[in-house]
Scaffold this motif. Structure first.
Motif, PDB file in Angstrom:
ATOM      1  N   ALA A 276       0.832  -1.208   0.000  1.00 39.97           N
ATOM      2  CA  ALA A 276       0.000   0.000   0.000  1.00 39.97           C
ATOM      3  C   ALA A 276       0.864   1.254   0.000  1.00 39.97           C
ATOM      4  O   ALA A 276       0.536   2.257  -0.670  1.00 39.97           O
ATOM      5  N   ALA A 277       1.977   1.228   0.725  1.00 39.38           N
ATOM      6  CA  ALA A 277       2.883   2.375   0.731  1.00 39.38           C
ATOM      7  C   ALA A 277       3.489   2.604  -0.652  1.00 39.38           C
ATOM      8  O   ALA A 277       3.591   3.751  -1.118  1.00 39.38           O
ATOM      9  N   LEU A 278       3.880   1.527  -1.319  1.00 41.80           N
ATOM     10  CA  LEU A 278       4.455   1.670  -2.657  1.00 41.80           C
ATOM     11  C   LEU A 278       3.401   2.098  -3.669  1.00 41.80           C
ATOM     12  O   LEU A 278       3.727   2.776  -4.656  1.00 41.80           O
ATOM     13  N   ALA A 279       2.141   1.726  -3.460  1.00 36.72           N
ATOM     14  CA  ALA A 279       1.083   2.205  -4.352  1.00 36.72           C
ATOM     15  C   ALA A 279       0.886   3.706  -4.192  1.00 36.72           C
ATOM     16  O   ALA A 279       0.602   4.414  -5.173  1.00 36.72           O
ATOM     17  N   ALA A 280       1.026   4.209  -2.968  1.00 34.77           N
ATOM     18  CA  ALA A 280       0.893   5.651  -2.749  1.00 34.77           C
ATOM     19  C   ALA A 280       2.120   6.414  -3.239  1.00 34.77           C
ATOM     20  O   ALA A 280       1.996   7.527  -3.755  1.00 34.77           O
ATOM     21  N   ASP A 281       3.303   5.831  -3.074  1.00 36.03           N
ATOM     22  CA  ASP A 281       4.548   6.490  -3.488  1.00 36.03           C
ATOM     23  C   ASP A 281       5.508   5.421  -4.011  1.00 36.03           C
ATOM     24  O   ASP A 281       6.162   4.742  -3.224  1.00 36.03           O
ATOM     25  N   PRO A 282       5.607   5.241  -5.319  1.00 32.34           N
ATOM     26  CA  PRO A 282       6.502   4.199  -5.860  1.00 32.34           C
ATOM     27  C   PRO A 282       7.971   4.414  -5.518  1.00 32.34           C
ATOM     28  O   PRO A 282       8.761   3.469  -5.642  1.00 32.34           O
ATOM     29  N   ASP A 283       8.344   5.618  -5.097  1.00 29.43           N
ATOM     30  CA  ASP A 283       9.734   5.898  -4.752  1.00 29.43           C
ATOM     31  C   ASP A 283      10.025   5.698  -3.268  1.00 29.43           C
ATOM     32  O   ASP A 283      11.081   6.140  -2.785  1.00 29.43           O
ATOM     33  N   HIS A 284       9.116   5.057  -2.537  1.00 31.33           N
ATOM     34  CA  HIS A 284       9.368   4.818  -1.118  1.00 31.33           C
ATOM     35  C   HIS A 284      10.231   3.561  -0.979  1.00 31.33           C
ATOM     36  O   HIS A 284       9.741   2.441  -0.868  1.00 31.33           O
TER      37      HIS A 284
END
Length: 544
Positions: A276-284
């Motif tokens: 879910a974090a990568l869906a919100a920010d792929p650069d995380h």
């Protein structure tokens, strides 16, 4: 006889009124007056809309549009994460502005803070010297009343793991602007790195009074996690993710929720939050490393290796190289593991050139895979600078590996008492206790480590299971077998006389039971003035 010119009586309702006084008659509003009022209201609405939509020239600069530069500016000023593309746009904008206006102290502070944020997100330490130069230039241009530059220097020191300097700059910023909440947030990181739990609590209380809800929830969740309050931390970070305004901020909160799930030993739940974090920010990139950890625990080894390699490519932190190297070693891929350990050493050298302190990570690596004596010296110096629970655990483990188990046990016990609930801390304590012959305590703490998180390390988990199997189950009998019973005090033996029934009683009366002396306690005679000498106690650890 009534006259037509007589005044009219007040109109009364045909309904019965039960105790209420009749209202006086009000003649209906004239149609012309009603039209005038409607026209006035419509005119007021039109004038208000024109005032809002048509900008008036008041002699002030209009606020920047919330494009990439505007979004990054708002995030950097508030100490929140910003997207990498937005940070690049803000850096280019401020650099161009300062070429034309080199005396703008506020822009220098903004540029330095943007350098810090980009360096932290990409692990590119080349940004840190540039950030320091920009922030000090801002202080030269505006020596007094410049909390923005001071807060930026505190954030830079935190990114370099120099928590003493972070505390110094952060406290100066708070003195200049006590109601600027960003400085209090930066101080929480500094006090945490120094192991000052009391100061962390005070800074958090100040932040709660001044900061926005999303930032307060995020910081509160992190502090609760460091205190070992996992359920409260999870609730606060979940709320922070729901309150986040920007996708980048939401991704950071979701990543922390995933970290909590991982620390609880729930890799599937952690993986869901990392995704879910990568869906919100792929650069995380931290969520990429988290995915590698969770996938390895779930047995999806190929995907785990790919996730780790992607994280290292985009954010080459020494911690990720150590985790990937240990995963390779657990898979019996020793050349690949040695290659990652070489990457770790190289990254520590590169980051050291940028002023980053990685002594704790390098010392823990040396304790397990290198020179234990060098690890002890390195971690002793680090513990004197930053006496936080993580450094205490690392130093205690290094002392154990170098043959000083008693000293190491004290530090690891302190880390477990003051730090988060960590499976690694519990395993280190149990293993040290096992080597010292304290088998009951060792069995308890190694078992606790596996209950906290059965997947906490690809190398330590199998070792913990072997140690627990070697310790076996505790012997039967419980605490009575721990201490040898003390001998009873010498005295004349007295025979119990049979009870004689009194006349008139058909059955004998039972005597009231006397209290029994606990097993192992010394027995003293009431006729002797000096107590009996206690018996010798065998020093056997529980569970032997």
């Amino acid at each position: 006889m009534k006259r037509y010119g007589s005044p009219l009586k007040p109109y009364r309702s045909p309904r019965k009124s039960y105790g209420s006084s009749p209202k006086p008659y009000r003649p209906p509003m004239r149609r012309s007056v009603r039209r005038a009022l409607v026209a006035c209201a419509a005119g007021s609405v039109a004038l208000g809309a024109a005032y809002v939509l048509v900008p008036l020239d008041r002699g002030e600069a209009s606020p920047p549009a919330l494009g990439p530069v505007g979004r990054a500016r708002v995030a950097v000023e508030a100490g929140r994460p910003a997207a990498l593309v937005d940070l690049a746009a803000l850096i280019g904008d401020r650099e161009a502005h300062l070429r034309a206006h080199p005396g703008d102290g506020h822009s220098w502070a903004m540029l330095g803070s943007a350098y810090v944020a980009r360096g932290a997100r990409t692990a590119d330490v080349a940004y840190y010297p540039k950030a320091e130069q920009a922030l000090r230039t801002s202080l030269k241009a505006r020596p007094e009343g410049n909390p923005e530059a001071l807060t930026g220097l505190a954030a830079l020191a935190n990114a370099r793991h120099d928590f003493r300097a972070a505390r110094m700059w952060g406290e100066q910023a708070v003195r200049q602007a006590p109601k600027r909440w960003v400085a209090h947030s930066t101080l929480i990181d500094a006090y945490t790195g120094l192991g000052d739990a009391k100061a962390v609590g005070k800074a958090l209380e100040s932040l709660k009074k001044l900061g926005p809800r999303s930032a307060v929830k995020a910081r509160t969740g992190q502090v609760y996690r460091d205190r070992g309050w996992r359920e409260d931390a999870n609730a606060a970070l979940t709320d922070a993710a729901a309150l986040a305004d920007a996708p980048v901020e939401r991704a950071a909160c979701l990543h922390r929720v995933g970290e909590l799930a991982w620390e609880r030993g729930e890799p599937a739940e952690a993986l869901r939050h990392y995704d879910a974090a990568l869906a919100a920010d792929p650069d995380h990139h931290a969520s990429l490393a988290g995915r590698g950890r969770a996938l390895a625990a779930l047995g999806r080894t190929s995907e785990a290796l790919h996730a780790y390699r992607s994280a290292l490519t985009r954010q080459p932190l020494p911690e990720y190289a150590l985790e990937l190297g240990e995963l390779y070693q657990a898979l019996k891929l020793r050349p690949a593991a040695r290659a990652q350990y070489d990457v770790l050493r190289a990254r520590v050298r590169e980051e050291g050139a940028g002023g980053v302190n990685n002594e704790r990570v390098l010392g823990l690596f040396e304790a397990d895979h290198g020179d234990t004596e060098a690890a002890v010296e390195r971690l002793k110096a680090e513990y004197e600078r930053h006496g936080n629970p993580q450094t205490a655990d690392a130093l205690g483990w290094a002392l154990h590996r170098s043959g000083e188990g008693e000293k190491g046990l004290k530090l690891v016990t302190k880390a477990m008492k003051k730090g988060p609930r960590s499976a690694l801390f519990a395993y280190h304590r149990g293993e040290i206790e096992r080597q010292l012959g304290k088998y009951g305590a060792a069995r308890r703490h190694i078992g606790e480590a596996l209950r906290i998180n059965p997947y906490f390390s690809p190398l330590a988990v199998p070792a913990a299971k072997r140690a627990l199997a070697a310790l076996g189950d505790p012997p039967e009998g419980g605490p009575e077998q721990v201490y040898e019973p003390a001998p009873a005090a010498p005295g004349p033996e007295r025979r119990a006389e049979p009870h004689r029934a009194s006349p008139g009683h058909s059955s004998p009366r039972r005597a009231s039971p006397r209290p029994r002396t606990p097993r192992g306690a010394a027995v003293s005679s009431p006729r002797r003035s000096s107590p009996a000498s206690p018996g010798r106690v065998r020093t056997a650890s529980p569970g032997n």
